[in-house]
Design a protein around this motif. Structure first.
Motif, PDB file in Angstrom:
ATOM      1  N   LYS A 110       0.843  -1.184   0.000  1.00  0.00           N
ATOM      2  CA  LYS A 110       0.000   0.000   0.000  1.00  0.00           C
ATOM      3  C   LYS A 110       0.889   1.248   0.000  1.00  0.00           C
ATOM      4  O   LYS A 110       2.060   1.192   0.377  1.00  0.00           O
ATOM      5  CB  LYS A 110      -0.929   0.020   1.217  1.00  0.00           C
ATOM      6  N   TYR A 111       0.284   2.352  -0.435  1.00  0.00           N
ATOM      7  CA  TYR A 111       1.027   3.609  -0.457  1.00  0.00           C
ATOM      8  C   TYR A 111       0.106   4.750  -0.057  1.00  0.00           C
ATOM      9  O   TYR A 111      -1.118   4.643  -0.075  1.00  0.00           O
ATOM     10  CB  TYR A 111       1.623   3.869  -1.833  1.00  0.00           C
ATOM     11  N   ASN A 112       0.728   5.847   0.299  1.00  0.00           N
ATOM     12  CA  ASN A 112       0.019   7.105   0.541  1.00  0.00           C
ATOM     13  C   ASN A 112       0.765   8.206  -0.186  1.00  0.00           C
ATOM     14  O   ASN A 112       1.986   8.323  -0.058  1.00  0.00           O
ATOM     15  CB  ASN A 112      -0.041   7.421   2.034  1.00  0.00           C
ATOM     16  N   LEU A 113       0.038   8.977  -0.994  1.00  0.00           N
ATOM     17  CA  LEU A 113       0.648  10.090  -1.715  1.00  0.00           C
ATOM     18  C   LEU A 113       0.023  11.391  -1.237  1.00  0.00           C
ATOM     19  O   LEU A 113      -1.187  11.574  -1.337  1.00  0.00           O
ATOM     20  CB  LEU A 113       0.445   9.939  -3.225  1.00  0.00           C
ATOM     21  N   ASN A 114       0.854  12.252  -0.695  1.00  0.00           N
ATOM     22  CA  ASN A 114       0.410  13.576  -0.278  1.00  0.00           C
ATOM     23  C   ASN A 114       0.820  14.574  -1.357  1.00  0.00           C
ATOM     24  O   ASN A 114       1.997  14.684  -1.697  1.00  0.00           O
ATOM     25  CB  ASN A 114       1.034  13.955   1.068  1.00  0.00           C
ATOM     26  N   LYS A 115      -0.159  15.279  -1.884  1.00  0.00           N
ATOM     27  CA  LYS A 115       0.089  16.238  -2.957  1.00  0.00           C
ATOM     28  C   LYS A 115      -0.370  17.617  -2.504  1.00  0.00           C
ATOM     29  O   LYS A 115      -1.553  17.842  -2.281  1.00  0.00           O
ATOM     30  CB  LYS A 115      -0.663  15.823  -4.218  1.00  0.00           C
ATOM     31  N   ASN A 116       0.599  18.513  -2.336  1.00  0.00           N
ATOM     32  CA  ASN A 116       0.291  19.888  -1.924  1.00  0.00           C
ATOM     33  C   ASN A 116      -0.602  19.922  -0.688  1.00  0.00           C
ATOM     34  O   ASN A 116      -1.514  20.738  -0.573  1.00  0.00           O
ATOM     35  CB  ASN A 116      -0.376  20.661  -3.070  1.00  0.00           C
ATOM     36  N   GLY A 117      -0.334  18.992   0.240  1.00  0.00           N
ATOM     37  CA  GLY A 117      -1.084  18.970   1.490  1.00  0.00           C
ATOM     38  C   GLY A 117      -2.320  18.099   1.478  1.00  0.00           C
ATOM     39  O   GLY A 117      -2.915  17.866   2.528  1.00  0.00           O
ATOM     40  N   ALA A 118      -2.733  17.608   0.303  1.00  0.00           N
ATOM     41  CA  ALA A 118      -3.915  16.739   0.206  1.00  0.00           C
ATOM     42  C   ALA A 118      -3.472  15.286   0.171  1.00  0.00           C
ATOM     43  O   ALA A 118      -2.624  14.906  -0.637  1.00  0.00           O
ATOM     44  CB  ALA A 118      -4.725  17.075  -1.041  1.00  0.00           C
TER      45      ALA A 118
END
Length: 374
Positions: A110-118
């Motif tokens: 599994k992964y988590n991607l944070n983009k510009n705070g989202a």
């Protein structure tokens, strides 16, 4: 529009995950390393820049989503140093692994991607349908804009010892579509229209194939029609000839086919984005920038025409104005009058008044025509 007209850059960023049996738990580690890569298309400089030293999970067992989300992420940036807005997709591709290594099934990662705070939340690392590529993020990035990312990757707590010794190896890749880099559709002149430019004093006949317009320099395509008595003279005269204002009947500017989207800085009011010239949150009285992209007649966007600035423009955020559809025909652009419509007798009451004997004109510095009887 050329569907395969794309530039692709592959970032040499290896993600290596090794699972080995260590007593009663799995050993799990990741490593990200990379170098700057740039693709240039006209004024576009798009950079996927891995700026962290990587992440490492040593002697880690499979963990829960809440534990995975609490890990330190590996950061990278996607920067559009050019002026044009472009579509992009960031993939996590398979990388070469050793001949004797067995690749772990994606369903245990599994992964988590944070983009510009989202945050994307805990997301299963998987492919969609028959697509061999894993899409981490996609959207549109404006010129002079940077997206900041943090990537976390972990093994799920559903894995068991049967998967010890297996390997995952991948690389990040960004694919940039040139859809938004296409030149605006060329103006389509009617037989009686004359291409013109303004030389600072007069409107002059111009070579429509040479510097008639330049959208990068905010120079739009202009054209005029003239009286029937002077039409043949101007149509056959040399480039650079001054078009006498007394002979001009209508003046036009070409609007190439485009789609638009209006951003919201606060998630409530859609008054555009702050952009380059506005420091405060846009308001109704002082709106911000509206996003525009030129499109071909093959494109008729029917999205919401809205997006949250913090989340970026999605494919369903664009809308093509209905003005570019005439019956069943999709128009490559439209000619719009440069000034309010006036009449052939603008000195009359209401600029012409309620008479049907006058001809419409489109010229500067005259009274607009009102109270027209149809």
């Amino acid at each position: 529009m050329e569907k395969d007209n794309k530039k692709i850059i592959t970032i040499v960023m290896s993600i290596i995950i090794i699972l080995v049996l260590a007593i009663s738990y799995a050993y799990f580690s990741t490593e990200l390393n990379g170098t700057d890569q740039i693709v240039k298309v006209g004024t576009l400089d798009l950079v996927l820049d891995e700026i962290s030293e990587g992440i490492s999970l040593d002697n880690a067992v499979g963990i829960s989503d809440s534990e995975g989300l609490s890990l330190d992420g590996s950061t990278f940036e996607l920067r559009n140093n050019g002026k044009a807005t472009v579509d992009y997709t960031i993939y996590l591709d398979d990388n070469t692994i050793g001949d004797n290594d067995t690749r772990i099934d994606d369903k245990y990662l599994k992964y988590n991607l944070n983009k510009n705070g989202a945050d994307s939340g805990a997301t299963l690392l998987t492919r969609i349908g028959t697509n061999p590529n894993r899409v981490l993020d996609s959207g549109t990035i404006d010129g002079k804009t940077t997206n900041k990312y943090s990537l976390k990757l972990w093994i799920t707590d559903e894995v068991d010892g049967n998967y010890s010794g297996q390997v995952f190896s991948g690389k990040l890749r960004v694919e940039v579509s040139q859809e938004n880099l296409n030149k605006p559709n060329e103006p389509v002149l009617d037989d009686n229209m004359i291409a013109v430019t303004y030389n600072g004093t007069n409107w002059v006949k111009t070579d429509k194939d040479n510097n008639w317009y330049n959208y990068d320099e905010l120079k739009w395509a202009n054209a005029v029609t003239v009286s029937s008595a002077t039409r043949e003279k101007y149509l056959s005269t040399d480039i650079g000839t001054v078009i006498n204002m007394d002979d001009i009947e209508t003046m036009w500017v070409w609007i190439p086919r485009y789609s638009y989207s209006i951003g919201s800085e606060d998630g409530i009011n859609y008054y555009g984005k702050q952009g380059e010239y506005l420091d405060n949150i846009p308001t109704r009285l002082l709106p911000g920038e509206i996003d525009i992209k030129f499109v071909s007649t093959d494109t008729k966007d029917r999205g919401t025409a809205k997006y949250l600035v913090s989340e970026g423009i999605k494919n369903n955020s664009w809308y093509t104005p209905d003005a570019f559809t005439f019956g069943d025909e999709e128009l490559s652009g439209i000619w719009v009058g440069k000034f309010e419509t006036s009449s052939s007798n603008p000195s009359a009451g209401s600029g012409g008044g309620n008479t049907t004997s006058l001809d419409p004109m489109i010229k500067p510095n005259v009274t607009s025509w009102r109270n027209i009887i149809c």
